[in-house]
Write a protein that holds these residues in place. Structure first.
Motif, PDB file in Angstrom:
ATOM      1  N   SER B 125       0.857  -1.195   0.000  1.00 33.56           N
ATOM      2  CA  SER B 125       0.000   0.000   0.000  1.00 33.56           C
ATOM      3  C   SER B 125       0.886   1.236   0.000  1.00 33.56           C
ATOM      4  CB  SER B 125      -0.898   0.008   1.239  1.00 33.56           C
ATOM      5  OG  SER B 125      -0.111   0.169   2.402  1.00 33.56           O
ATOM      6  N   VAL B 126       0.304   2.351  -0.405  1.00 30.85           N
ATOM      7  CA  VAL B 126       1.053   3.612  -0.445  1.00 30.85           C
ATOM      8  C   VAL B 126       1.538   3.969   0.963  1.00 30.85           C
ATOM      9  CG1 VAL B 126       0.893   6.083  -0.985  1.00 30.85           C
ATOM     10  CG2 VAL B 126      -0.286   4.407  -2.417  1.00 30.85           C
ATOM     11  N   GLN B 127       0.665   3.721   1.944  1.00 32.58           N
ATOM     12  CA  GLN B 127       1.019   4.040   3.338  1.00 32.58           C
ATOM     13  C   GLN B 127       2.280   3.278   3.772  1.00 32.58           C
ATOM     14  OE1 GLN B 127      -2.198   3.452   6.105  1.00 32.58           O
ATOM     15  NE2 GLN B 127      -0.871   3.782   7.849  1.00 32.58           N
ATOM     16  N   ASN B 128       2.320   1.981   3.434  1.00 31.56           N
ATOM     17  CA  ASN B 128       3.492   1.178   3.802  1.00 31.56           C
ATOM     18  C   ASN B 128       4.762   1.699   3.126  1.00 31.56           C
ATOM     19  OD1 ASN B 128       1.710  -0.353   5.201  1.00 31.56           O
ATOM     20  ND2 ASN B 128       2.205  -2.297   4.225  1.00 31.56           N
ATOM     21  N   VAL B 129       4.635   2.053   1.845  1.00 34.16           N
ATOM     22  CA  VAL B 129       5.801   2.567   1.100  1.00 34.16           C
ATOM     23  C   VAL B 129       6.310   3.845   1.771  1.00 34.16           C
ATOM     24  CG1 VAL B 129       6.554   3.537  -1.104  1.00 34.16           C
ATOM     25  CG2 VAL B 129       5.058   1.539  -1.077  1.00 34.16           C
ATOM     26  N   ILE B 130       5.371   4.731   2.129  1.00 29.31           N
ATOM     27  CA  ILE B 130       5.771   5.996   2.773  1.00 29.31           C
ATOM     28  C   ILE B 130       6.466   5.714   4.110  1.00 29.31           C
ATOM     29  CG2 ILE B 130       4.897   8.123   3.849  1.00 29.31           C
ATOM     30  CD1 ILE B 130       2.718   8.134   1.666  1.00 29.31           C
ATOM     31  N   ILE B 131       5.909   4.774   4.893  1.00 29.49           N
ATOM     32  CA  ILE B 131       6.501   4.469   6.209  1.00 29.49           C
ATOM     33  C   ILE B 131       7.925   3.928   6.046  1.00 29.49           C
ATOM     34  CG2 ILE B 131       6.367   2.900   8.204  1.00 29.49           C
ATOM     35  CD1 ILE B 131       3.305   3.209   8.031  1.00 29.49           C
ATOM     36  N   VAL B 132       8.096   2.974   5.125  1.00 24.59           N
ATOM     37  CA  VAL B 132       9.418   2.350   4.970  1.00 24.59           C
ATOM     38  C   VAL B 132      10.433   3.370   4.441  1.00 24.59           C
ATOM     39  CG1 VAL B 132      10.720   0.589   3.725  1.00 24.59           C
ATOM     40  CG2 VAL B 132       8.463   0.043   4.639  1.00 24.59           C
ATOM     41  N   ILE B 133      10.078   4.034   3.336  1.00 24.61           N
ATOM     42  CA  ILE B 133      11.036   4.983   2.742  1.00 24.61           C
ATOM     43  C   ILE B 133      11.273   6.169   3.679  1.00 24.61           C
ATOM     44  CG2 ILE B 133      11.392   6.597   0.819  1.00 24.61           C
ATOM     45  CD1 ILE B 133      10.057   4.541  -0.986  1.00 24.61           C
ATOM     46  N   GLY B 134      10.205   6.654   4.292  1.00 21.67           N
ATOM     47  CA  GLY B 134      10.335   7.797   5.214  1.00 21.67           C
ATOM     48  C   GLY B 134      11.232   7.462   6.392  1.00 21.67           C
ATOM     49  N   SER B 135      11.055   6.266   6.964  1.00 18.29           N
ATOM     50  CA  SER B 135      11.877   5.873   8.121  1.00 18.29           C
ATOM     51  C   SER B 135      13.347   5.761   7.721  1.00 18.29           C
ATOM     52  CB  SER B 135      11.419   4.525   8.684  1.00 18.29           C
ATOM     53  OG  SER B 135      10.073   4.591   9.038  1.00 18.29           O
ATOM     54  N   LEU B 136      13.592   5.076   6.579  1.00 18.85           N
ATOM     55  CA  LEU B 136      14.985   4.877   6.158  1.00 18.85           C
ATOM     56  C   LEU B 136      15.650   6.213   5.813  1.00 18.85           C
ATOM     57  CD1 LEU B 136      14.634   1.646   3.977  1.00 18.85           C
ATOM     58  CD2 LEU B 136      15.611   1.858   6.262  1.00 18.85           C
ATOM     59  N   ALA B 137      14.923   7.055   5.069  1.00 17.52           N
ATOM     60  CA  ALA B 137      15.501   8.343   4.665  1.00 17.52           C
ATOM     61  C   ALA B 137      15.728   9.246   5.881  1.00 17.52           C
ATOM     62  CB  ALA B 137      14.588   9.027   3.656  1.00 17.52           C
ATOM     63  N   GLY B 138      14.781   9.212   6.819  1.00 22.20           N
ATOM     64  CA  GLY B 138      14.920  10.018   8.037  1.00 22.20           C
ATOM     65  C   GLY B 138      16.126   9.585   8.844  1.00 22.20           C
ATOM     66  N   LEU B 139      16.309   8.253   8.953  1.00 20.20           N
ATOM     67  CA  LEU B 139      17.472   7.738   9.684  1.00 20.20           C
ATOM     68  C   LEU B 139      18.765   8.104   8.961  1.00 20.20           C
ATOM     69  CD1 LEU B 139      16.285   4.193  10.802  1.00 20.20           C
ATOM     70  CD2 LEU B 139      17.039   6.037  12.295  1.00 20.20           C
ATOM     71  N   PHE B 140      18.733   8.000   7.632  1.00 18.69           N
ATOM     72  CA  PHE B 140      19.934   8.301   6.854  1.00 18.69           C
ATOM     73  C   PHE B 140      20.326   9.773   7.005  1.00 18.69           C
ATOM     74  CE2 PHE B 140      22.494   9.144   3.106  1.00 18.69           C
ATOM     75  CZ  PHE B 140      23.330   8.042   3.091  1.00 18.69           C
ATOM     76  N   PHE B 141      19.315  10.639   7.050  1.00 24.19           N
ATOM     77  CA  PHE B 141      19.596  12.073   7.215  1.00 24.19           C
ATOM     78  C   PHE B 141      20.338  12.329   8.527  1.00 24.19           C
ATOM     79  CE2 PHE B 141      18.441  16.321   8.753  1.00 24.19           C
ATOM     80  CZ  PHE B 141      18.908  17.081   7.696  1.00 24.19           C
ATOM     81  N   LEU B 142      20.047  11.510   9.521  1.00 27.07           N
ATOM     82  CA  LEU B 142      20.673  11.707  10.835  1.00 27.07           C
ATOM     83  C   LEU B 142      21.937  10.864  11.025  1.00 27.07           C
ATOM     84  CD1 LEU B 142      17.375  11.818  12.871  1.00 27.07           C
ATOM     85  CD2 LEU B 142      18.885  13.741  12.422  1.00 27.07           C
ATOM     86  N   SER B 143      22.417  10.240   9.950  1.00 25.45           N
ATOM     87  CA  SER B 143      23.708   9.551  10.064  1.00 25.45           C
ATOM     88  C   SER B 143      24.781  10.514   9.552  1.00 25.45           C
ATOM     89  CB  SER B 143      23.700   8.263   9.239  1.00 25.45           C
ATOM     90  OG  SER B 143      23.683   8.574   7.875  1.00 25.45           O
ATOM     91  N   PHE B 144      25.797  10.718  10.351  1.00 28.90           N
ATOM     92  CA  PHE B 144      26.764  11.773  10.033  1.00 28.90           C
ATOM     93  C   PHE B 144      28.113  11.232   9.570  1.00 28.90           C
ATOM     94  CE2 PHE B 144      23.852  13.280  13.353  1.00 28.90           C
ATOM     95  CZ  PHE B 144      23.199  14.243  12.609  1.00 28.90           C
ATOM     96  N   THR B 145      28.163   9.920   9.271  1.00 28.83           N
ATOM     97  CA  THR B 145      29.448   9.356   8.881  1.00 28.83           C
ATOM     98  C   THR B 145      29.712   9.499   7.379  1.00 28.83           C
ATOM     99  OG1 THR B 145      28.331   7.241   8.782  1.00 28.83           O
ATOM    100  CG2 THR B 145      29.663   7.669  10.747  1.00 28.83           C
ATOM    101  N   VAL B 146      28.629   9.679   6.604  1.00 34.47           N
ATOM    102  CA  VAL B 146      28.815   9.855   5.168  1.00 34.47           C
ATOM    103  C   VAL B 146      28.873  11.353   4.890  1.00 34.47           C
ATOM    104  CG1 VAL B 146      27.859   9.404   2.883  1.00 34.47           C
ATOM    105  CG2 VAL B 146      27.536   7.755   4.723  1.00 34.47           C
ATOM    106  N   GLY B 147      29.940  11.780   4.270  1.00 38.39           N
ATOM    107  CA  GLY B 147      30.143  13.198   4.027  1.00 38.39           C
ATOM    108  C   GLY B 147      29.083  13.781   3.109  1.00 38.39           C
ATOM    109  N   THR B 148      28.765  15.031   3.322  1.00 40.15           N
ATOM    110  CA  THR B 148      27.742  15.678   2.491  1.00 40.15           C
ATOM    111  C   THR B 148      28.305  16.052   1.125  1.00 40.15           C
ATOM    112  OG1 THR B 148      28.343  17.723   3.580  1.00 40.15           O
ATOM    113  CG2 THR B 148      26.361  16.615   4.381  1.00 40.15           C
ATOM    114  N   LYS B 149      29.638  16.026   1.025  1.00 41.52           N
ATOM    115  CA  LYS B 149      30.237  16.433  -0.256  1.00 41.52           C
ATOM    116  C   LYS B 149      30.966  15.273  -0.931  1.00 41.52           C
ATOM    117  CE  LYS B 149      30.622  21.229   1.152  1.00 41.52           C
ATOM    118  NZ  LYS B 149      31.492  22.265   1.673  1.00 41.52           N
ATOM    119  N   THR B 150      30.424  14.054  -0.733  1.00 46.52           N
ATOM    120  CA  THR B 150      31.023  12.890  -1.386  1.00 46.52           C
ATOM    121  C   THR B 150      30.901  13.056  -2.902  1.00 46.52           C
ATOM    122  OG1 THR B 150      30.260  11.583   0.471  1.00 46.52           O
ATOM    123  CG2 THR B 150      31.044  10.363  -1.445  1.00 46.52           C
ATOM    124  N   ALA B 151      32.014  12.830  -3.586  1.00 44.73           N
ATOM    125  CA  ALA B 151      32.008  13.072  -5.038  1.00 44.73           C
ATOM    126  C   ALA B 151      31.400  11.894  -5.796  1.00 44.73           C
ATOM    127  CB  ALA B 151      33.448  13.299  -5.504  1.00 44.73           C
TER     128      ALA B 151
END
Lengths: 276, 204
Positions: B125-151
């Motif tokens: 369902s669309v709701q499930n897709v939003i929950i999964v992608i939203g959770s992963l993307a939100g967690l990724f945004f708060l991971s600081f080990t990958v540089g923001t300027k990776t080429a």
């Protein structure tokens, strides 16, 4: 847009005040939709059979009570209608006065103190106290707020720990909140629950609903209004929904105007020879 | 119009509280101090009542174990003297230790495992897709080990996921603000209902 600069901010307060006062005095009857979480709340209450015991946590403070207490009133009323036995306790000091208010109201309606409900008052200690209460009620509380020994109250016969409750109702305005409930009541004892919460806490509840650690939510005055509508028991929450809707329309309008002015100012500043 | 003096007191205090919106004034200050004073007074009464019910009364009934808690509680007051200040750290250590233990006991399951489990959903369902992608993307945004300027390509992918994560967080904050506004309006509605329905019903 320069006219917006000249408007006294007090005019906006007045506008919102009128948007609230007028529909409270003269209700319009705007429609109220029912959300899934409110339906889940009613479903949980409808699972209660006469004589089932419910633990009702009054973790609410005065400053947010107007947002939560209508939800408390309607859930308590529905539980009483189902013949539930409610053990009321607070882990926030101001919650104790709301227990007293509820208990007195239902005594006046003919329900019996000590049989249909009991007031265990406020217990200091926050989450640690919740944990101790859930494990062994008598180890933490020996008397109710009226000085009766717990063993002398019919409702407390066979009520020793959280496992003895069919449902938990947790009304919250801050901490302790759903997190503490999940850690001290759900995970160790798997009790089903509903949360009656103020608007600020709504977004905190969803992850716990999603993960099945709570089973229903009444969010803010709106949630209470929805339950009043579902249960066909119109009360103060439903009466306040016109004001809620109108005030929000006014706020949305003000936010749109504010943004138009912001972008207008930004544009005029970026054009040479214009703006301040 | 209500004839109950308590309703009149509450009504006048309500209007005085809102008088701040017009202008800061001494009457508002009076109500502000009254509120703080009443809150503090209520807190003291509740604290004493708790100390009596869970400490003194059991002790008088012969439960000697209550003495342990009373002594530890009294030791907290030793912090007011420089010479005995260090003694107050012992009951504080008890409080911190017990509090941590109580929380940690179930925290991993309630706050981590069950939450993580709830985000592992089939894409039906669309709701499930939003929950999964939203959770992963939100967690990724708060991971600081990958540089923001990776080429390179990987940098572009990281940047895209971060942008999605940031949007998810901004929507969440927006929902929180919306809820907060709703809550504030509810408080005013509560007072408006009191003024119109109980204090001055002729306004209806």
């Amino acid at each position: 847009m320069k006219i917006l600069d000249k408007i006294d901010s007090r005019f906006f307060y007045l506008l919102i005040g009128l948007a609230i006062m007028i529909p409270v005095a003269r209700p319009i009857g705007l429609p109220v939709d029912v959300t899934a979480t409110t339906q889940q709340t009613l479903d949980e209450i409808n699972r209660i059979q006469p004589g089932d015991k419910v633990v009702y946590l009054y973790d609410i403070s005065i400053s947010a009570a107007a947002d939560v207490y209508p939800g408390v009133e309607i859930t308590f009323e529905l539980l009483m209608d189902r013949g539930a036995k409610a053990v009321c306790v607070a882990f926030v000091d101001q919650g104790a006065m709301f227990i007293d208010q509820t208990v007195r109201k239902w005594e006046a309606k003919g329900k019996v103190y000590g049989e249909d409900f009991v007031d265990l008052g406020y217990i200091v200690g926050g989450e640690t106290a919740m944990s101790a209460f859930a494990r062994d009620i008598r180890g933490l509380v020996s008397k109710d707020t009226r000085g009766h020994s717990l063993d002398s109250l019919p409702i407390m016969q066979g009520t020793n720990s959280a496992s003895d409750f069919k449902l938990g109702v947790h009304s919250i305005t801050g901490v302790p909140g759903v997190e503490e409930w999940a850690r001290q009541f759900y995970v160790p004892y798997q009790i089903r629950s509903i949360h009656v919460v103020n608007a600020n806490s709504i977004t905190r509840i969803y992850p716990y609903l999603q993960s099945g650690q709570t089973h229903g939510m009444l969010g803010s005055l709106k949630g209470a209004a929805e339950l009043e509508k579902l249960a066909s028991k119109p009360g103060p929450a439903l009466a306040g929904m016109d004001a809620q809707s109108l005030a929000h329309y006014v706020l949305v309008l003000l936010m749109v105007l504010g943004n138009i002015k912001y972008w207008g100012d930004k544009k005029s500043k970026s054009q040479p020879g214009r703006g301040a | 119009m209500s004839t109950d003096y308590r309703v009149w007191i509450a009504g006048i205090l309500t209007v005085t509280s809102y008088s701040l919106l017009y202008k800061h004034n001494r009457f508002f200050e009076l109500v502000e101090h009254l509120y703080i004073g009443l809150g503090a007074g209520y807190g003291i009464v509740m604290a004493w009542s708790n100390a009596k019910n869970s400490g003194l009364d059991p002790l008088l009934e012969g439960k000697w174990t209550a003495l342990f808690g009373i002594v530890l509680g009294l030791m907290l007051f030793l912090r007011f003297s420089k010479s005995t200040k260090h003694m107050a750290t012992y009951p504080a250590a008890f409080l911190v230790g017990i509090g941590s233990a109580v929380v940690l006991r179930t925290s991993i399951q309630a706050d981590l495992l069950l939450q993580a489990n709830a985000t592992m959903l089939p894409f039906v369902s669309v709701q499930n897709v939003i929950i999964v992608i939203g959770s992963l993307a939100g967690l990724f945004f708060l991971s600081f080990t990958v540089g923001t300027k990776t080429a390179g390509k990987s940098g572009q992918v990281f940047s895209f996921i971060r942008t999605v994560g940031r949007l998810v967080l901004m929507i969440t904050f927006g929902a929180s603000i919306g809820s907060a506004v709703q809550g504030r309006i509810s408080l005013v509605i509560g007072r408006a209902q009191f003024i119109i329905n109980e204090w001055l019903p002729f306004l209806r």
